[in-house]
Design a protein around this motif. Structure first.
Motif, PDB file in Angstrom:
ATOM      1  N   VAL A 130       0.796  -1.250   0.000  1.00 15.25           N
ATOM      2  CA  VAL A 130       0.000  -0.050  -0.065  1.00 15.25           C
ATOM      3  C   VAL A 130       0.892   1.237   0.030  1.00 15.25           C
ATOM      4  N   VAL A 131       0.366   2.111  -1.075  1.00 18.96           N
ATOM      5  CA  VAL A 131       1.151   3.302  -1.022  1.00 18.96           C
ATOM      6  C   VAL A 131       0.216   4.412  -0.876  1.00 18.96           C
ATOM      7  N   THR A 132       0.202   5.220   0.473  1.00 16.78           N
ATOM      8  CA  THR A 132      -0.312   6.235   0.695  1.00 16.78           C
ATOM      9  C   THR A 132      -0.061   7.573   0.444  1.00 16.78           C
ATOM     10  N   LEU A 133      -0.340   8.469  -0.247  1.00 16.34           N
ATOM     11  CA  LEU A 133       0.006   9.789  -0.568  1.00 16.34           C
ATOM     12  C   LEU A 133      -0.687  10.616   0.237  1.00 16.34           C
ATOM     13  N   GLY A 134       0.172  11.623   0.874  1.00 11.39           N
ATOM     14  CA  GLY A 134      -0.374  12.518   1.930  1.00 11.39           C
ATOM     15  C   GLY A 134      -1.082  11.999   3.289  1.00 11.39           C
ATOM     16  N   THR A 135      -2.358  12.570   3.341  1.00  8.06           N
ATOM     17  CA  THR A 135      -3.324  11.970   4.143  1.00  8.06           C
ATOM     18  C   THR A 135      -4.038  10.722   4.013  1.00  8.06           C
ATOM     19  N   GLY A 136      -3.896  10.489   2.850  1.00 10.64           N
ATOM     20  CA  GLY A 136      -4.645   9.299   2.199  1.00 10.64           C
ATOM     21  C   GLY A 136      -6.246   9.453   2.313  1.00 10.64           C
ATOM     22  N   GLY A 137      -6.680  10.595   2.105  1.00 10.94           N
ATOM     23  CA  GLY A 137      -8.089  10.925   2.150  1.00 10.94           C
ATOM     24  C   GLY A 137      -8.945  10.764   0.803  1.00 10.94           C
ATOM     25  N   GLY A 138      -8.246  10.398  -0.059  1.00  9.57           N
ATOM     26  CA  GLY A 138      -8.961  10.490  -1.557  1.00  9.57           C
ATOM     27  C   GLY A 138      -9.056   9.001  -1.981  1.00  9.57           C
ATOM     28  N   ASP A 139      -9.763   8.996  -3.218  1.00 13.95           N
ATOM     29  CA  ASP A 139     -10.072   7.635  -3.902  1.00 13.95           C
ATOM     30  C   ASP A 139      -8.902   7.000  -4.182  1.00 13.95           C
ATOM     31  N   ASN A 140      -8.904   5.539  -4.193  1.00 15.74           N
ATOM     32  CA  ASN A 140      -7.688   4.670  -4.414  1.00 15.74           C
ATOM     33  C   ASN A 140      -7.786   3.921  -5.696  1.00 15.74           C
ATOM     34  N   TRP A 141      -6.571   3.459  -6.122  1.00 13.68           N
ATOM     35  CA  TRP A 141      -6.383   2.332  -6.992  1.00 13.68           C
ATOM     36  C   TRP A 141      -5.997   1.082  -6.439  1.00 13.68           C
ATOM     37  N   TRP A 142      -6.632  -0.088  -6.817  1.00 15.88           N
ATOM     38  CA  TRP A 142      -6.073  -1.283  -6.273  1.00 15.88           C
ATOM     39  C   TRP A 142      -6.331  -2.303  -7.248  1.00 15.88           C
ATOM     40  N   CYS A 143      -5.440  -3.438  -7.256  1.00 15.03           N
ATOM     41  CA  CYS A 143      -5.421  -4.541  -7.959  1.00 15.03           C
ATOM     42  C   CYS A 143      -4.731  -5.986  -7.339  1.00 15.03           C
ATOM     43  N   VAL A 144      -4.930  -7.007  -7.852  1.00 12.07           N
ATOM     44  CA  VAL A 144      -4.241  -8.088  -7.477  1.00 12.07           C
ATOM     45  C   VAL A 144      -2.771  -8.189  -7.805  1.00 12.07           C
ATOM     46  N   LEU A 145      -1.714  -8.069  -7.211  1.00 11.54           N
ATOM     47  CA  LEU A 145      -0.497  -8.068  -7.549  1.00 11.54           C
ATOM     48  C   LEU A 145      -0.126  -9.418  -7.838  1.00 11.54           C
ATOM     49  N   PHE A 146      -0.378 -10.268  -6.991  1.00  9.89           N
ATOM     50  CA  PHE A 146      -0.088 -11.720  -7.126  1.00  9.89           C
ATOM     51  C   PHE A 146      -1.064 -12.619  -7.126  1.00  9.89           C
TER      52      PHE A 146
END
Length: 176
Positions: A130-146
């Motif tokens: 997980v990479v959190t930018l700033g306060t992490g208050g916005g929408d996120n992108w995610w997926c299955v890495l493995f």
């Protein structure tokens, strides 16, 4: 006799309804690793930076994980490269004059319910990068890495392609 026939029909109908309601819900197995980038906010600048970090992670991790066949090997690679991942994210932010700060975490992290390409994923604790930018208050992108589903997905331009869902199902079955 009629009561038994109605009872059997009712059970069959309930079973069909239950199967159809839960058919698109997927539980990501324990032998998977997710990746997530959380934006500072939903501003255009913060969302753009999230996408830049996402592109970096896909580009950097794809050659490292595309041929990996076990979660242990994937975990080892991610742990070994965590410092480089952290440095790469920092470089992207510096190159774009983005000084909100960030954190990179690899471990068990909470994910809310999510729907992706018509498939529902249950909320829960998942092993993830997980990479959190700033306060992490916005929408996120995610997926299955493995297994590397999002790394392969990066080249897919048609999100409504039904064959894609079947391909993902075959890939999941291959690894699990």
């Amino acid at each position: 006799m009629k009561k038994y026939i109605y009872l059997i029909i009712a059970i069959i109908v309930m079973g069909i309804v239950y199967i159809n309601v839960n058919a698109d819900e997927v539980v990501i197995p324990d032998s998977a690793i997710r990746v997530r980038v959380i934006a500072n906010s939903n501003s255009l600048v913060d969302q753009d930076m999230k996408l830049r970090v996402m592109e970096y992670l896909q580009t950097y991790l794809s050659p490292l994980l595309v041929d990996v066949s076990s979660i242990e090997d994937a975990r080892d690679i991610i742990n070994d490269k965590l410092g480089e991942i952290n440095d790469g994210v920092g470089e992207i932010l510096r190159d774009n004059n983005y000084d909100m700060g960030y954190s990179v975490n690899f471990g068990d992290n909470y994910f809310p319910n999510k729907e992706y390409k018509g498939v529902k994923y249950k909320a829960g604790e998942y092993e993830s990068l997980v990479v959190t930018l700033g306060t992490g208050g916005g929408d996120n992108w995610w997926c299955v890495l493995f297994p590397p589903l999002c790394l392969l997905d990066a080249t897919d331009d048609d999100s409504s392609d039904i064959e894609y869902k079947l391909w993902v199902q075959e890939l999941i079955e291959k690894y699990f």
